[in-house]
Design an enzyme around this catalytic site. Structure first.
Site, PDB file in Angstrom:
ATOM      1  N   SER A 266       0.799  -1.226   0.000  1.00 53.98           N
ATOM      2  CA  SER A 266       0.000   0.000   0.000  1.00 53.98           C
ATOM      3  C   SER A 266       0.829   1.273   0.000  1.00 53.98           C
ATOM      4  O   SER A 266       0.290   2.361  -0.195  1.00 53.98           O
ATOM      5  CB  SER A 266      -0.909   0.004   1.234  1.00 53.98           C
ATOM      6  OG  SER A 266      -0.139  -0.018   2.425  1.00 53.98           O
ATOM      7  N   CYS A 267       2.149   1.165   0.209  1.00 56.05           N
ATOM      8  CA  CYS A 267       2.970   2.378   0.359  1.00 56.05           C
ATOM      9  C   CYS A 267       3.976   2.620  -0.763  1.00 56.05           C
ATOM     10  O   CYS A 267       3.915   3.652  -1.434  1.00 56.05           O
ATOM     11  CB  CYS A 267       3.705   2.351   1.695  1.00 56.05           C
ATOM     12  SG  CYS A 267       2.628   2.557   3.120  1.00 56.05           S
ATOM     13  N   LEU A 268       4.906   1.689  -0.961  1.00 60.26           N
ATOM     14  CA  LEU A 268       6.014   1.963  -1.883  1.00 60.26           C
ATOM     15  C   LEU A 268       5.546   2.310  -3.301  1.00 60.26           C
ATOM     16  O   LEU A 268       5.978   3.321  -3.849  1.00 60.26           O
ATOM     17  CB  LEU A 268       7.009   0.801  -1.904  1.00 60.26           C
ATOM     18  CG  LEU A 268       7.745   0.477  -0.597  1.00 60.26           C
ATOM     19  CD1 LEU A 268       8.914  -0.457  -0.866  1.00 60.26           C
ATOM     20  CD2 LEU A 268       8.241   1.733   0.103  1.00 60.26           C
ATOM     21  N   ASP A 271       3.643   5.760  -3.157  1.00 59.08           N
ATOM     22  CA  ASP A 271       4.486   6.905  -2.838  1.00 59.08           C
ATOM     23  C   ASP A 271       5.497   7.184  -3.949  1.00 59.08           C
ATOM     24  O   ASP A 271       5.835   8.351  -4.211  1.00 59.08           O
ATOM     25  CB  ASP A 271       5.208   6.678  -1.507  1.00 59.08           C
ATOM     26  CG  ASP A 271       4.253   6.719  -0.320  1.00 59.08           C
ATOM     27  OD1 ASP A 271       3.080   7.078  -0.525  1.00 59.08           O
ATOM     28  OD2 ASP A 271       4.665   6.376   0.801  1.00 59.08           O
TER      29      ASP A 271
END
Length: 436
Positions: A266-268, A271
């Site tokens: 869900s992040c890398l 982002d």
């Protein structure tokens, strides 16, 4: 001290549960009625080690869960942890955070307290000053720094270690103006996280730190994956030995050097895309970041090429995928490389069977009846012509010759080198290890 947490997703619920388990007076707010009803019963909307235990402890103390925003009135500290999902062009969608801070502003209007508002949601540089601050001041008719504190407080949690990361962060970042509220925030964090470095900076730098952190981690992964592809062409070369050795260099470090099918979660990916979009918007061509993303995207194609090299046409071939979560010890399939691989294989008319210890329900919510769902490793391998290990779940280490005897063709692609130490009677490929 009364603390409000707005948004009970991965970050918010982890924070809420940890603070509540310590006996803090916490109110957790979310707009989802069903989610809140389940959390009140001690049921987490996602799997995370230790979370359920701490949530139940907190519910037995002072934790309140509600959809009623007015309950944050008279809070000393308010954490905003709502999501900032991705748009199709890579930029972030900030409607949820705008709505949350608008509601906070309305409540502040008649609030006797002067709370500190900490924004943990991931937002691009400038969002706090250009969007969030004006909304709260307009709705509350109060001034930041005088009537309330407004501080950027990015999070650095990893799924599967979120509770540990919440309890023992490697750093606390506080971005904002040097007011009495900043001093109070510094005191609060130094008390709950003694001996943890606290970095105090301005809003836009704090916002940038979060993106810099995740884009660097993504860069390490793409770097080791590109080396892994090279090692695969060198007879006997082993990417794990390469990674272990360079990781001993203190200038490099050992973390995030695990070669595999690419980064996900869900992040890398989110982002990285958001930072690329932001860089282009401010007139910078992010050539390195583009290369990192390009390398990551190619990893799936490398796997498909390896399958086709052995099986030829994939139409009606029966393939097993072990692991659909983006990493072990989570049920999160957001931006999972396994999910992307399944989509690409379905486009080639493959018959697919999948197995994951935790993520089957979430996987089924995407693919419905398009693929088969197994309840065990052995069930997933029956009549399979290719096994692909995508996630390093501990139980996959138990696979042996007896396990693969039920396969129609003993062809294994091990993207995590889970079985690389075993001598299996099979056509075995380990990503990052060159065949001697």
């Amino acid at each position: 001290m009364k603390i409000g947490v707005i948004g009970l997703g991965f970050v918010g619920l982890s924070l809420t549960s940890v603070l509540a388990s310590k006996g803090k007076d916490i109110v957790g707010i979310d707009v989802d009625d069903e989610k809140c009803a389940n959390i009140k019963k001690g049921i987490s909307p996602f799997f995370e080690p230790e979370l359920k235990k701490l949530l139940k402890i907190g519910l037995g103390k002072k934790l309140k869960i509600s959809t009623d925003f007015s309950l944050i009135k008279n809070s000393d500290i308010i954490f905003v942890t709502v999501g900032t999902p991705q748009r199709s062009n890579g930029s972030i969608e900030i409607s949820m955070i705008k709505s949350a801070v608008k509601d906070i502003g309305k409540i502040l209007k008649n609030d006797k307290k002067n709370p500190i508002i900490l924004i943990k949601s991931t937002v691009t540089p400038g969002t706090m000053q250009e969007i969030i601050l004006p909304i709260i001041e307009k709705e509350s008719r109060k001034k930041a720094g005088k009537d309330f504190g407004l501080i950027s407080n990015p999070e650095f949690l990893q799924e599967s270690t979120a509770i540990r990361d919440t309890k023992f962060p490697h750093v606390v970042v506080l971005g904002g103006y040097q007011t009495r509220y900043m001093k109070k925030a510094e005191k609060f964090f130094s008390e709950i996280h003694p001996n943890i470095p606290i970095v105090i900076t301005n809003h836009q730098t704090a916002e940038m730190i979060k993106y810099a952190n995740n884009s660097f981690l993504a860069t390490k992964i793409s770097f080791i994956n590109q080396l892994s592809n090279i090692c695969q062409k060198i007879p006997g070369a082993n990417i794990d030995d390469v990674a272990k050795t360079i990781g001993l260099d203190p200038r490099i470090g050992k973390l995030f050097l695990n070669a595999g099918p690419g980064y996900g979660g869900s992040c890398l990916p989110k982002d990285m895309k958001a930072l690329i979009n932001f860089a282009n918007r401010v007139g910078i061509n992010p050539t390195l970041l583009n290369a990192v993303e390009h390398t990551n995207n190619k990893q799936i194609q490398n796997i498909i090429h390896l399958i086709e090299k052995t099986l030829g046409s994939l139409k009606n071939k029966h393939i097993t995928i072990l692991g659909t979560a983006f990493k072990p010890d989570t049920d999160d399939i957001r931006d999972s490389i396994s999910i992307e691989l399944i989509k690409k294989l379905l486009a080639k008319k493959v018959t697919l069977t999948v197995y994951d210890p935790k993520a089957m329900k979430n996987t089924k919510s995407i693919f419905k009846e398009k693929i088969r769902y197994a309840d065990s490793i052995s069930h997933s391998l029956k009549n399979s012509q290719c096994m692909i290990i995508m996630v390093h779940w501990k139980q996959f280490e138990k696979i042996n010759d007896n396990s693969i005897n039920i396969m129609k063709r003993k062809f294994i692609i091990d993207c995590r080198r889970v079985l690389s130490g075993k001598k299996l009677n099979s056509n075995y490929y380990a990503i990052g290890i060159g065949k001697a």
